[in-house]
Design a protein around this motif. Structure first.
Motif, mmCIF file in Angstrom:
data_model
loop_
_atom_site.group_PDB
_atom_site.id
_atom_site.type_symbol
_atom_site.label_atom_id
_atom_site.label_comp_id
_atom_site.label_asym_id
_atom_site.label_seq_id
_atom_site.Cartn_x
_atom_site.Cartn_y
_atom_site.Cartn_z
ATOM 1 N N THR A 347 35.619 -8.227 10.074
ATOM 2 C CA THR A 347 34.538 -7.595 9.306
ATOM 3 C C THR A 347 33.157 -8.017 9.806
ATOM 4 O O THR A 347 33.005 -9.017 10.515
ATOM 5 C CB THR A 347 34.650 -7.940 7.811
ATOM 6 N N ASN A 348 32.148 -7.246 9.390
ATOM 7 C CA ASN A 348 30.760 -7.611 9.671
ATOM 8 C C ASN A 348 30.202 -8.391 8.475
ATOM 9 O O ASN A 348 30.948 -8.747 7.554
ATOM 10 C CB ASN A 348 29.927 -6.349 9.962
ATOM 11 N N HIS A 349 28.891 -8.645 8.458
ATOM 12 C CA HIS A 349 28.294 -9.455 7.390
ATOM 13 C C HIS A 349 28.345 -8.763 6.028
ATOM 14 O O HIS A 349 28.125 -9.405 4.996
ATOM 15 C CB HIS A 349 26.841 -9.812 7.750
ATOM 16 N N LEU A 350 28.653 -7.462 6.008
ATOM 17 C CA LEU A 350 28.746 -6.735 4.732
ATOM 18 C C LEU A 350 30.164 -6.743 4.164
ATOM 19 O O LEU A 350 30.401 -6.242 3.066
ATOM 20 C CB LEU A 350 28.293 -5.279 4.931
ATOM 21 N N GLY A 351 31.110 -7.291 4.936
ATOM 22 C CA GLY A 351 32.492 -7.331 4.460
ATOM 23 C C GLY A 351 33.288 -6.082 4.767
ATOM 24 O O GLY A 351 34.386 -5.900 4.258
ATOM 25 N N THR A 352 32.730 -5.177 5.585
ATOM 26 C CA THR A 352 33.471 -3.975 6.005
ATOM 27 C C THR A 352 33.858 -4.124 7.478
ATOM 28 O O THR A 352 33.248 -4.912 8.219
ATOM 29 C CB THR A 352 32.625 -2.705 5.807
ATOM 30 N N PRO A 390 33.087 3.455 5.063
ATOM 31 C CA PRO A 390 33.247 2.008 5.294
ATOM 32 C C PRO A 390 34.614 1.540 4.791
ATOM 33 O O PRO A 390 35.102 2.026 3.764
ATOM 34 C CB PRO A 390 32.104 1.392 4.469
ATOM 35 N N GLN A 392 36.752 -1.710 3.531
ATOM 36 C CA GLN A 392 36.536 -3.058 3.018
ATOM 37 C C GLN A 392 37.533 -4.059 3.600
ATOM 38 O O GLN A 392 38.617 -3.703 4.049
ATOM 39 C CB GLN A 392 36.678 -3.053 1.485
#
Length: 436
Positions: A347-352, A390, A392
């Motif tokens: 995931t990236n920093h957004l959690g996706t 996106p 999750q």
């Protein structure tokens, strides 16, 4: 005649292992400018027989053969762990056989330490001393120092004692990662591993005639030859297509193809194969940074190398392998699908799910589908990706590749990614197929 740059490289190569190298001294000894000396030293560092360490300087180290590429010198360890050398600088060129973490009683620890080891330990002076006496170097973690007595012992034995601000676990992980990366490099066949060297490569001069090309074709049973000048710099290539319609007295410089496509020794064979197929060429000259001919790579050399690598057991995993290890392959109604979960590492920093991870999964799924229809290596050529929704962390996704078109050299695949019943991503991938 060798250029100044080449003379400096030859001079550095002849220096004893462990010698200190300075730009000023090289410039003075060989009567060259400091800029020329600096560029040559950097080239030697790239080639792997010189290492530069902060607060220590530049050291001549042993150039490792490919079979021993995973072995690190202590000089390289200093750079990996952002360390500084407390003593034993004369031994920085030596290679380590193994590393030991000193997280046990002293007596137990010493059973694992022998000559050529690296002891990773905190501020335990007695452990530092005994390790050096047994022929091992020492890496002190936590940014700690050691005693003057131990530094003098390290200097006498020419065994480095290094200090790093990182903790023992982090240091061990960094060294392990460096060795792991080298194992991956070791598996990748490079052009320098399979090329026909210059000593075995017939070459023509621009002043030679077409008649000599005919002699070469009979002598070497080949029709393609590189053309070089007196300094062995590549200036062209001549093939049977270039010769058609020309008199035997015509000189090669009048008929050759100028500025031919080339490669370098440190390029992977797979990349060169892609270039040869794409450009439709059978012989690829291999040159150094100064366009001097090193050897040639033929299509047969490439095919043999690809066949060899296909049979090799994989000792290490690349990122695509690690990503795809989280997916299992299934057949659903005669269609190939990949099922897996989005782990936190994906995931990236957004959690996706990160866009690069999603793209990798789609490309790997497409190439795996193409491999079921054609034997060979798949080189993605065009990738169009649509990130529709996106996804999750910890979501379960399904990847469905669908073959649209395939020919002898190309394949086109549409890949759809679903989360439950919802379409979350789609891609169109065109790949080139390189036969083995």
């Amino acid at each position: 005649m060798a250029t100044k740059h080449e003379q400096i490289l030859q001079h550095i190569d002849r220096l004893p292992i462990g010698s200190k190298i300075s730009v000023r001294q090289i410039a003075k000894d060989l009567d060259v400018s400091e800029g020329t000396a600096y560029r040559a030293i950097k080239e030697a560092e790239t080639q792997g027989y010189v290492s530069t360490i902060e607060r220590v300087g530049t050291v001549r180290i042993e150039k490792k053969q490919k079979e021993n590429i995973e072995r690190l010198t202590f000089a390289e360890v200093v750079n990996i762990v952002d360390g500084h050398v407390l003593g034993g600088r004369e031994g920085l060129h030596k290679t380590l056989n193994k590393f030991v973490i000193g997280a046990m009683q002293l007596e137990a620890m010493m059973r694992y330490i022998d000559a050529g080891s690296l002891l990773i330990v905190g501020n335990r002076y007695q452990a530092h001393k005994i390790a050096l006496q047994q022929g091992a170097a020492v890496l002190i973690t936590g940014g700690f120092d050691t005693s003057e007595e131990i530094k003098q012992l390290a200097d006498r034995l020419a065994l480095p004692i290094i200090s790093s601000s990182y903790d023992s676990f982090t240091v061990a992980s960094m060294i392990n990662r460096a060795i792991y990366d080298r194992l991956i490099k070791k598996e990748i066949v490079m052009v320098e591993d399979v090329l026909k060297p210059l000593a075995e490569t017939p070459v023509l001069l621009p002043s030679d005639t077409v008649a000599k090309w005919h002699q070469y074709t009979e002598l070497y049973q080949d029709t393609r030859f590189p053309v070089v000048d007196e300094q062995m710099r590549l200036i062209g290539i001549v093939t049977s297509k270039d010769i058609i319609g020309h008199e035997e007295t015509a000189t090669i410089d009048k008929v050759m193809t100028k500025n031919p496509i080339t490669t370098s020794p440190r390029v992977s064979v797979a990349s060169s194969a892609h270039m040869m197929v794409w450009e439709g060429i059978e012989l690829l000259p291999v040159v150094d940074n100064y366009r001097k001919l090193v050897g040639v790579l033929s299509r047969n050399d490439v095919l043999k190398a690809l066949q060899f690598t296909a049979k090799q057991p994989q000792m290490s995993e690349t990122f695509p392998n690690l990503i795809m290890s989280h997916f299992r392959e299934e057949r659903q109604a005669d269609e190939l699908v990949y099922l897996g979960d989005v782990t936190p590492q994906m995931t990236n920093h957004l959690g996706t799910i990160a866009s690069g991870i999603m793209t990798t999964v789609m490309v790997e799924a497409a190439c795996n589908l193409l491999r079921q229809h054609r034997r060979g290596d798949m080189v993605p050529e065009n990738i169009t990706v649509y990130f529709l929704k996106p996804v999750q962390m910890e979501s379960h996704i399904q990847v469905q590749p669908r073959l649209l078109d395939i020919s002898r050299r190309f394949g086109k695949v549409e890949v759809s990614v679903y989360h439950g019943e919802q379409l979350v991503g789609q891609a169109m991938i065109t790949a080139q197929i390189i036969d083995r």
